[in-house]
Design a protein around this motif. Structure first.
Motif, PDB file in Angstrom:
ATOM      1  N   SER A 218      -9.047 -11.785   8.983  1.00 37.42           N
ATOM      2  CA  SER A 218      -8.443 -10.729   9.916  1.00 37.42           C
ATOM      3  C   SER A 218      -7.837 -11.253  11.257  1.00 37.42           C
ATOM      4  O   SER A 218      -6.708 -10.809  11.619  1.00 37.42           O
TER       5      SER A 218
ATOM      6  N   GLU B 213     -12.279  -8.988  -0.409  1.00 31.56           N
ATOM      7  CA  GLU B 213     -12.041  -9.480  -1.742  1.00 31.56           C
ATOM      8  C   GLU B 213     -11.112 -10.795  -1.730  1.00 31.56           C
ATOM      9  O   GLU B 213     -11.475 -11.606  -2.340  1.00 31.56           O
TER      10      GLU B 213
ATOM     11  N   TYR C 233      -4.095  -1.824  -8.380  1.00 36.78           N
ATOM     12  CA  TYR C 233      -5.167  -1.897  -7.270  1.00 36.78           C
ATOM     13  C   TYR C 233      -4.746  -2.922  -6.227  1.00 36.78           C
ATOM     14  O   TYR C 233      -4.396  -4.025  -6.662  1.00 36.78           O
TER      15      TYR C 233
ATOM     16  N   GLU D 163       0.649  -1.267  -0.048  1.00 43.93           N
ATOM     17  CA  GLU D 163      -0.024  -0.191   0.094  1.00 43.93           C
ATOM     18  C   GLU D 163       0.844   1.349   0.228  1.00 43.93           C
ATOM     19  O   GLU D 163       0.530   2.259  -0.768  1.00 43.93           O
TER      20      GLU D 163
ATOM     21  N   THR E 119      -9.147  -5.498  -1.416  1.00 41.81           N
ATOM     22  CA  THR E 119      -9.844  -5.467   0.028  1.00 41.81           C
ATOM     23  C   THR E 119      -9.592  -6.780   0.652  1.00 41.81           C
ATOM     24  O   THR E 119      -9.519  -7.832  -0.119  1.00 41.81           O
TER      25      THR E 119
ATOM     26  N   GLN F 233     -14.265 -12.953   6.007  1.00 45.04           N
ATOM     27  CA  GLN F 233     -13.343 -11.742   6.051  1.00 45.04           C
ATOM     28  C   GLN F 233     -12.873 -11.763   7.643  1.00 45.04           C
ATOM     29  O   GLN F 233     -11.733 -11.302   7.857  1.00 45.04           O
TER      30      GLN F 233
END
Length: 102
Positions: A60, A47, A41, A28, A44, A56
């Motif tokens: 995480s 995604e 790109y 990033e 996320t 997700q």
């Protein structure tokens, strides 16, 4: 009877840990340093999780160390997904080894 002392576990080997969060932070930062027209790109977490077939929240937790076991198939899917987005991710971008007391 006196209470038993707490059991001491001596760590002889090292520890593997997930470093994917650090990898995402690095890419990033690198992409933000590029002119807008040259930036790639970055997917996320949602995604990535959808692409590899996990929730997700699970991804995480894996990234934060709350889940300590990484399935090799899941790790491979993470690397494959990032490569599909144009990032040359390797296993060192996913996990790292910290030596223990030997």
């Amino acid at each position: 009877m006196s209470p038993r002392p707490a059991k001491t576990i001596e760590r002889k080997g090292g520890t593997m840990h997930v470093v994917f969060r650090e990898y995402l932070t690095q890419i990033e930062k690198a992409e933000r340093a590029k002119p807008p027209g040259e930036r790639r790109y970055i997917p996320t977490l949602g995604e990535i999780a959808t692409s590899i077939g996990i929730n997700q929240v699970t991804l995480s937790k894996l990234m934060s160390g709350k889940i300590r076991a990484l399935n090799l198939d899941t790790g491979g899917k993470i690397m494959q997904t990032m490569r599909q987005y144009g990032f040359e991710m390797t296993e060192r971008d996913l996990v790292a080894y910290t030596p223990g007391d030997e």
